[in-house]
Write an enzyme that holds these catalytic residues in place. Sequence first.
Site, PDB file in Angstrom:
ATOM      1  N   LYS A 235       0.772   4.136  -2.697  1.00 29.81           N
ATOM      2  CA  LYS A 235       0.433   5.618  -2.147  1.00 29.81           C
ATOM      3  C   LYS A 235       1.311   6.439  -2.539  1.00 29.81           C
ATOM      4  O   LYS A 235       1.293   7.635  -2.977  1.00 29.81           O
ATOM      5  CB  LYS A 235      -0.162   5.712  -0.783  1.00 29.81           C
ATOM      6  CG  LYS A 235      -1.043   6.658  -0.468  1.00 29.81           C
ATOM      7  CD  LYS A 235      -2.342   6.614  -1.294  1.00 29.81           C
ATOM      8  CE  LYS A 235      -3.436   7.827  -0.912  1.00 29.81           C
ATOM      9  NZ  LYS A 235      -4.647   8.005  -1.734  1.00 29.81           N
TER      10      LYS A 235
ATOM     11  N   TYR B 212       1.012  -1.142   0.016  1.00 31.20           N
ATOM     12  CA  TYR B 212      -0.105   0.133  -0.099  1.00 31.20           C
ATOM     13  C   TYR B 212       1.005   1.205   0.092  1.00 31.20           C
ATOM     14  O   TYR B 212       0.636   2.079  -0.680  1.00 31.20           O
ATOM     15  CB  TYR B 212      -1.031   0.021   1.235  1.00 31.20           C
ATOM     16  CG  TYR B 212      -1.603   1.310   1.344  1.00 31.20           C
ATOM     17  CD1 TYR B 212      -2.632   1.609   0.308  1.00 31.20           C
ATOM     18  CD2 TYR B 212      -1.607   2.003   2.511  1.00 31.20           C
ATOM     19  CE1 TYR B 212      -3.438   2.908   0.595  1.00 31.20           C
ATOM     20  CE2 TYR B 212      -2.255   3.269   2.671  1.00 31.20           C
ATOM     21  CZ  TYR B 212      -3.082   3.447   1.845  1.00 31.20           C
ATOM     22  OH  TYR B 212      -3.910   4.986   1.751  1.00 31.20           O
TER      23      TYR B 212
END
Length: 418
Positions: A171, A167
Site C-alpha cells: 500500500k 500489505y
Amino acid sequence: MINTGKLAGQTLFITGASRGIGKAIALKAAQDGANIVIAAKTSTPHPKLPGTIYTAAEEVEKAGGKSLACVVDIRDESQVRKAVEDTVKKFGGIDILVNNASAISLTGTSETDMKKYDLMQNINARGTFLVSKECLPYLKKSKNAHILNLSPPLNMKPHWFSNHVAYTMAKYGMSMCVLGMHEEFKSLGIAVNALWPRTAIATAAMQMLGGSEAAKQCRKPEICADAAYAILTKDAKSVTGNFFMDDEVLHAEGITDLVQYAVDPSNANNLLLDAFIDPQSPSDTNIVFHKNIKSAEKPSQGSFEAVGEVGKLFKAIEGTLSPEVVSKTQAVFAFVVTGDEAGKWYIDLKTGAGAVGQGEPPSSPDATLTMDTKNFFSLFSGKMKPATAYMMGKLKVKGNLQQAMKLEKLMSSLKSKL
C-alpha cells in the site's frame, strides 16, 4: 459537495471502479457529464460481491456521463495498454487517472503466503506504477491533468508495519508513487495526490466480512467521492504532492456536517478509524478517560468453574483484571465460541475491577464476538490480531466494532500474564 460541471467532457480512467469507492467517484464525476472508464476485472457477477464493470457503466450513463467498460487486470501490461488505447480511441484522450484498485491481506509474516504477497505487490504498487506509466503520454496533453491514488499517508510508525508488513509495503508503494511522481511530473503540469479515508468505509467487501453491524461503524463511499471531486476540480498546477484525508478536504470546502456520510447517523461519533490513521483525540477512538478511580476488590477467583482449555483461559484472564484495565477499556464483551469447546463467555470491563464468567453477561454487551475455538486461542495467545481476524472473516462482530477493536490492546497487556 455540489457538482459544478467542471468535469464535463473530461475523461477519467478509474481502476477498480466496478464497486465501492471507485464506483462512487465514477458516479460523482458522471453527474458533471464526464467520460468514465470502468477499468476492473469483474466482468461476470461475483458470488458474494455485487456489481460488474457493465452494471457500473450503466449507472454512469444514468447519472449523466458517458462510459466505457474495460476488462482489465492491472497486473497485465497488455490489458492495461489495450484499455488505455481503447479509451483514447473512444474519448480522444485521458485527463484524470484514479488509481483505486487494491488487494488486501492483513496477515503477519508467517501467515502471508507468497501468492498473497505477490498479489498485493503486483496490484497495489506495481499496478499503480504501470497504469500511471501507460496513461502518462495522454495526461501530458490534458489542460488540467490529475493522478489520484487511493493510498494512505506515509506513516513510519512501526505499529503499521508489524501487524501486516506485506500489505503495508504494497500500500505504501502506491503512496511512494505519489511522493516521486508529483515531483517528476510537476514541470509537466500534472498533479499527483493521494486520498485516504479517516474512517472505515462501508463497501461490499467490508459488509461481507463483518455483516450489517460492521457497516454501522463506517461512513459511506460518497465521502471519498466528494473529497476526490474537490481535488480533481482544482488547478493541477497548484495542488500536487499532497496526502489528503477525506474529512480534511471537505472541511476546507466548508463542509463541516459529516453526519450525512455516516451509514448510521445515530452512530456518527463512534466510527472505526481506518488503517494507518493514528488517533488524534479521545473522540477519535471513543476512549473513555476516568480520573481518580478508587481501588476496588478483585473479583472472586471462584466465580465459575474452569472446565476445558477455554474455561482455563478465561479463569487466567479473570486473575489479570484490575480497576486500571477497566478504566482504560470501558466495555462488556460477550464471546460465542464454536467448534470443539463451544460455549458462551463474557468479560465485563466496565464496572468495578471487572469480571469474567460463563454464559450471558450481567448487562447488555457492547460487542459480541463469535469465533471458532482454534481462532479463539490464536487471538488470546497473540498469534492473531483482532483486526486481522475480523478482516479475514475469522472473527464476527455484532455490536460496537470500535469497542471490539480495543481487545487488541487488551490482548497485548494480557499476553505476558497468561
